[in-house]
Design an enzyme around this catalytic site. Structure first.
Site, PDB file in Angstrom:
ATOM      1  N   ARG A  31      80.457 -85.857  59.029  1.00  0.00           N
ATOM      2  CA  ARG A  31      81.387 -87.123  57.946  1.00  0.00           C
ATOM      3  C   ARG A  31      82.601 -85.803  57.025  1.00  0.00           C
ATOM      4  O   ARG A  31      82.477 -85.488  55.726  1.00  0.00           O
ATOM      5  CB  ARG A  31      80.461 -87.704  56.744  1.00  0.00           C
ATOM      6  CG  ARG A  31      79.526 -88.204  57.242  1.00  0.00           C
ATOM      7  CD  ARG A  31      78.376 -88.594  56.176  1.00  0.00           C
ATOM      8  NE  ARG A  31      78.643 -89.873  56.157  1.00  0.00           N
ATOM      9  CZ  ARG A  31      76.224 -89.970  57.043  1.00  0.00           C
ATOM     10  NH1 ARG A  31      76.144 -88.646  56.890  1.00  0.00           N
ATOM     11  NH2 ARG A  31      75.796 -91.026  57.108  1.00  0.00           N
TER      12      ARG A  31
ATOM     13  N   GLU B   4      80.456-100.354  63.139  1.00  0.00           N
ATOM     14  CA  GLU B   4      79.495-100.636  62.124  1.00  0.00           C
ATOM     15  C   GLU B   4      79.800-101.172  61.331  1.00  0.00           C
ATOM     16  O   GLU B   4      79.761-102.095  59.800  1.00  0.00           O
ATOM     17  CB  GLU B   4      79.798 -99.643  61.070  1.00  0.00           C
ATOM     18  CG  GLU B   4      81.152 -98.870  60.849  1.00  0.00           C
ATOM     19  CD  GLU B   4      81.126 -96.916  60.046  1.00  0.00           C
ATOM     20  OE1 GLU B   4      80.200 -97.713  59.572  1.00  0.00           O
ATOM     21  OE2 GLU B   4      82.148 -96.640  60.640  1.00  0.00           O
TER      22      GLU B   4
ATOM     23  N   CYS C 217      74.111 -93.362  64.588  1.00  0.00           N
ATOM     24  CA  CYS C 217      74.161 -91.854  63.296  1.00  0.00           C
ATOM     25  C   CYS C 217      74.106 -92.554  62.263  1.00  0.00           C
ATOM     26  O   CYS C 217      74.221 -91.744  61.965  1.00  0.00           O
ATOM     27  CB  CYS C 217      76.118 -91.261  63.672  1.00  0.00           C
ATOM     28  SG  CYS C 217      77.110 -91.936  63.492  1.00  0.00           S
TER      29      CYS C 217
HETATM   30  C1  PEP Z   1      76.517 -95.169  58.919  1.00  0.00           C
HETATM   31  O1  PEP Z   1      77.600 -96.182  58.399  1.00  0.00           O
HETATM   32  O2  PEP Z   1      76.000 -95.517  59.482  1.00  0.00           O
HETATM   33  C2  PEP Z   1      77.217 -94.092  58.700  1.00  0.00           C
HETATM   34  C3  PEP Z   1      76.225 -93.319  59.838  1.00  0.00           C
HETATM   35  O3  PEP Z   1      79.015 -93.602  58.293  1.00  0.00           O
HETATM   36  P1  PEP Z   1      77.924 -93.716  56.774  1.00  0.00           P
HETATM   37  O4  PEP Z   1      76.964 -93.291  56.409  1.00  0.00           O
HETATM   38  O5  PEP Z   1      78.758 -92.413  56.809  1.00  0.00           O
HETATM   39  O6  PEP Z   1      79.247 -94.756  55.794  1.00  0.00           O
HETATM   40 MG    MG Z   2      79.078 -95.878  57.489  1.00  0.00          MG
END
Ligand code: PEP
Ligand code: MG
Length: 576
Positions: A298, A433, A504
C-alpha cells in the site's frame, strides 16, 4: 472494574496504563534531519507562519462582520506572536544546531515559552500566554499538515485511548511504546485497524464512549481478538488474561512451526501466500512469518506524515529496497490509493461528503498524470531489481484500465528515450474492489495480467456499508452470499482468461472462510504478515477436494451467518 465490548480490530491481549488523547491534542513527531534539509525545514516554518497569518486574518474579518470591530481586535495580539523575532530566531537556531524536524523544535520552544509565562503572576502576561498557546497550535497544525499526528514522544508503554485515530496516526505508532489502542469510533477494515494488524498492536475500535470513561493512568486490559476492554481489572481478571495471553502465544507458536514449509494442500495443490505491507519496515516481519512475497504494497503510506511529495528517486530507492529484500518472491506494488479514510496533506483535496465514493485512487491519478507518472517511472526503474508487478486500485471498468495503461506506456517510452533500463514485461494487475469490476471481470480479465480482490472495499460497496463506521459494522459480512457470488465470478472469469487471481482484502485472513476461497480456486492469498502462519497451517491440513466440497455447500446457504457457522464447524473438524 468495568467491561466494554467493541469491534475486534487487531488481535492480541495487552495490559497497560491508558494514555487518553483528546481531540485537540497535538502529538508531534521527532525525526532527525540532514544538514542539507535545514533550508527546506526553514521554508516549511516560514510557510506555516504565513499560512497561520492568513487564517487569523480571515477569522478576524469574519468576527468583525459577525461580532464587531472590538472583538476582532483581540486577534491583533495573535498576529503579533507570529512576528515575535525572539521566538522565530530561537526556532531557527535550534533547528540548525539540533538537526531535528522543525515541528518538533517549534513545539519544544513553544512549551518553554508557555512554561516561563505560566510562572509569572501577571494578568497581562497570562493572557499573552493564552495567545502564544493558541497561535502556536495553529502553526503546529499547519506544520503537521493536519490536526493530530504521531506518538513518538511517548516514553513508557501505553494503551492509547482516542475518539478516533487516522491511518497516519497509527502508522506512526510503534510496538515499543504503544501496547494497544482503543477508539470510540471505527470499523474492522478501516485503514487504522489494518495498520494496527500490520504493526501487531492489539486494538479494539467502536466502543462508543470509551474516551469519556477512561482517563490517562487507568489500568486497562485490551483483548483485540474478542473486542473486549476492561477498565481497572481486579487481580483475578488480570491473572485470567495473563493466562489467556500465554495460551494465545502457545497457539501462535504452533502455527509458526510451518512457516518455512510450502503452502500446499494434502493433495498437492500449491497456494501462493503473500503479505500485505504498508511500509518497508515490515520486511523483517514478513520474513519472520514466512511469506513468499508481497501481494499488496500500500504505497500511499509513503506519502503520509510528510509535507512534500516523494520524488521519483525516493520512490525508486524505496521500491528497489523492497524488491531486493524479497529476492525471488514477487512484490505487487499498488499505485497510489489516496482518499476514503486516507487523507494526504500534500494534496489540497476538499473533504467530500461521500469520500469513499469520491475523487480517490485511480480517479485522482488519471486526473493528475504528472503525479501518477512519478510513481510509475519509479516502479518501472525498480523492476530490474527483483520480481516487481504493479496494480491499479479502484478500477471501475475497462476504460480506466486502458487510460492507466496509456500513462504507463508513456512512462515506458520516456525511460526508453532516456536509456534507463526497466522490465518491459512487468505484470500489470487490476484490483477488483468495485462491484462493476467484479461483475465485468470477464471483460477486464482480457486486458489484465492478474487480479487481486480487494474485499475491504468490495464488501463496503456491494453491501453499502461504510467500512469505518461502527454503527453499521454488524452488516459488514464477508460471508454474505452476494460477496461469495461475486468472488466466484471473479475467480472463474480470471481462470477462463488464463490469468491468476489473488485476494488482498482482509477476508483472505479469515481462517474459516479461507476454506471456501481455496475451494473456489483462489491462487494467491495476501494478508498482514502475522496472520500468515495460521493460514498456512490450515492449507496444509486440508485437501483441495475437501475445500471444493465445502465451497459448493457454502454457496447454497441463504445468509452469511449460516455460511460462517458452517465454515467454523468445518475448520474445527479439520484442525482437530
Ligand atoms: C481492499 O479494498 O480490500 C484493499 C486491499 O485495499 P485497501 O484496504 O487499501 O482499500
Ligand atoms: Mg481498497
Amino acid at each position: 472494574m468495568l467491561k466494554f465490548k467493541g469491534i475486534a480490530a487487531a488481535p492480541g491481549i495487552s495490559v497497560g496504563k491508558a494514555l487518553r488523547i483528546d481531540k485537540e491534542d497535538l502529538i508531534v513527531p521527532k525525526t532527525a534531519i540532514r544538514q542539507e534539509d535545514v533550508p527546506f525545514q526553514i521554508q516549511l516554518f516560514e510557510e506555516a507562519l504565513i499560512q497561520t497569518r492568513r487564517e487569523i486574518i480571515e477569522l478576524q474579518k469574519r468576527i468583525a462582520t459577525e461580532m464587531g470591530q472590538d472583538q476582532a481586535q483581540i486577534f491583533d495580539a495573535h498576529l503579533l506572536v507570529l512576528e515575535d523575532r525572539m521566538l522565530i530566531e530561537e526556532v531557527i537556531s535550534r533547528l540548525k544546531n539540533e538537526l531535528l524536524n522543525v515541528a518538533y523544535i517549534f513545539h519544544e520552544v513553544l512549551k518553554k515559552y508557555i512554561d516561563v509565562f505560566s510562572k509569572i503572576e501577571d494578568e497581562y502576561l497570562k493572557e499573552r500566554m493564552a495567545d502564544v498557546n493558541d497561535v502556536g497550535k495553529r502553526v503546529l497544525r499547519s506544520l503537521l499538515g493536519k490536526k493530530r499526528t504521531l506518538l513518538d514522544d511517548v516514553k513508557e508503554k501505553v494503551i492509547v485511548v482516542a475518539h478516533d485515530l487516522s491511518p497516519s496516526d497509527t502508522a506512526s505508532m510503534h510496538k515499543k511504546n504503544v501496547a494497544g489502542f482503543v477508539t470510540d469510533i471505527g470499523g474492522k477494515t478501516s485503514h487504522t485497524a489494518i495498520m494496527a494488524k500490520s504493526l501487531e498492536i492489539p486494538a479494539v475500535v467502536g466502543i462508543d464512549d470509551i474516551t469519556a470513561r477512561v482517563k490517562s493512568g487507568d489500568l486497562l486490559i485490551i483483548d483485540g481478538s474478542m473486542g473486549m476492554v476492561i477498565l481497572n481489572p481486579d487481580e483475578e481478571t488480570l491473572s485470567e488474561y495473563q493466562q489467556e495471553e500465554i495460551k494465545l502465544r502457545g497457539i501462535a507458536e504452533r502455527f509458526l512451526t510451518v512457516k518455512d514449509l510450502p503452502a500446499v494442500t494434502t493433495d498437492g495443490k500449491e497456494i501462493e501466500l503473500n503479505a500485505n505491507i504498508e511500509l518497508p519496515d515490515e520486511i523483517p516481519s514478513i520474513k519472520l512469518h514466512g511469506a513468499k512475497g508481497v501481494g499488496l504494497y500500500r504505497t500511499e503510506f509513503f506519502y503520509m506524515n510528510r509535507r512534500d511529495l516523494p520524488t521519483e528517486e525516493e520512490h525508486y530507492q524505496e521500491y528497489k529496497y523492497v524488491a531486493e529484500q524479497m529476492g525471488d518472491g514477487q512484490v505487487v506494488i499498488r499505485t497510489l490509493d489516496l482518499g476514503g479514510d486516507k487523507f494526504l496533506s500534500q494534496f489540497e483535496i476538499p473533504r467530500e461528503m461521500q469520500h469513499f465514493l469520491g475523487w480517490r485512487a485511480i480517479r485522482f491519478c488519471l486526473a493528475r498524470p504528472e503525479i501518477f507518472k512519478v510513481q510509475l517511472r519509479a516502479i518501472l526503474r525498480a523492476s530490474v531489481h527483483g520480481k516487481l508487478k504493479l496494480m491499479y486500485p479502484m478500477i471501475s471498468g475497462i476504460e480506466e484500465l486502458r487510460q492507466a495503461n496509456k500513462i504507463l506506456e508513456e512512462s515506458k517510452e520516456e525511460l526508453r528515450k532516456e536509456g534507463i533500463p526497466f522490465d518491459n514485461n512487468i505484470g500489470v494487475g487490476v484490483m477488483i474492489e468495485i462491484p462493476s469490476a467484479a461483475i465485468t471481470a470477464d471483460i477486464l480479465a482480457k486486458e489484465a495480467d492478474f487480479f487481486s480482490i480487494g474485499t475491504n472495499d468490495l464488501i463496503q460497496y456491494s453491501l453499502a456499508v461504510d467500512r469505518t463506521n461502527e454503527k453499521v459494522a454488524y452488516l459488514y459480512e464477508p460471508a454474505h452470499p452476494a460477496v461469495l457470488r461475486m468472488v466466484k465470478n471473479i475467480i472463474d472469469s480470471a481462470h477462463s482468461a488464463g490469468i491468476w487471481v489473488g485476494m488482498c482484502g482482509e477476508m483472505a485472513s479469515e481462517s474459516a472462510l479461507a476454506l471456501i476461497l481455496l475451494g473456489l480456486g483462489l491462487d494467491e492469498f495476501s494478508m498482514p504478515p502475522a496472520a500468515l502462519p495460521e493460514l498456512k497451517y490450515i492449507i496444509r491440513s486440508v485437501s483441495l477436494v475437501q475445500a471444493q466440497e465445502i465451497a459448493r455447500k457454502a454457496m447454497t446457504f441463504l445468509t452469511g451467518k449460516e455460511v460462517e457457522e458452517f465454515c467454523q464447524l468445518k475448520l474445527r473438524e479439520i484442525l482437530r
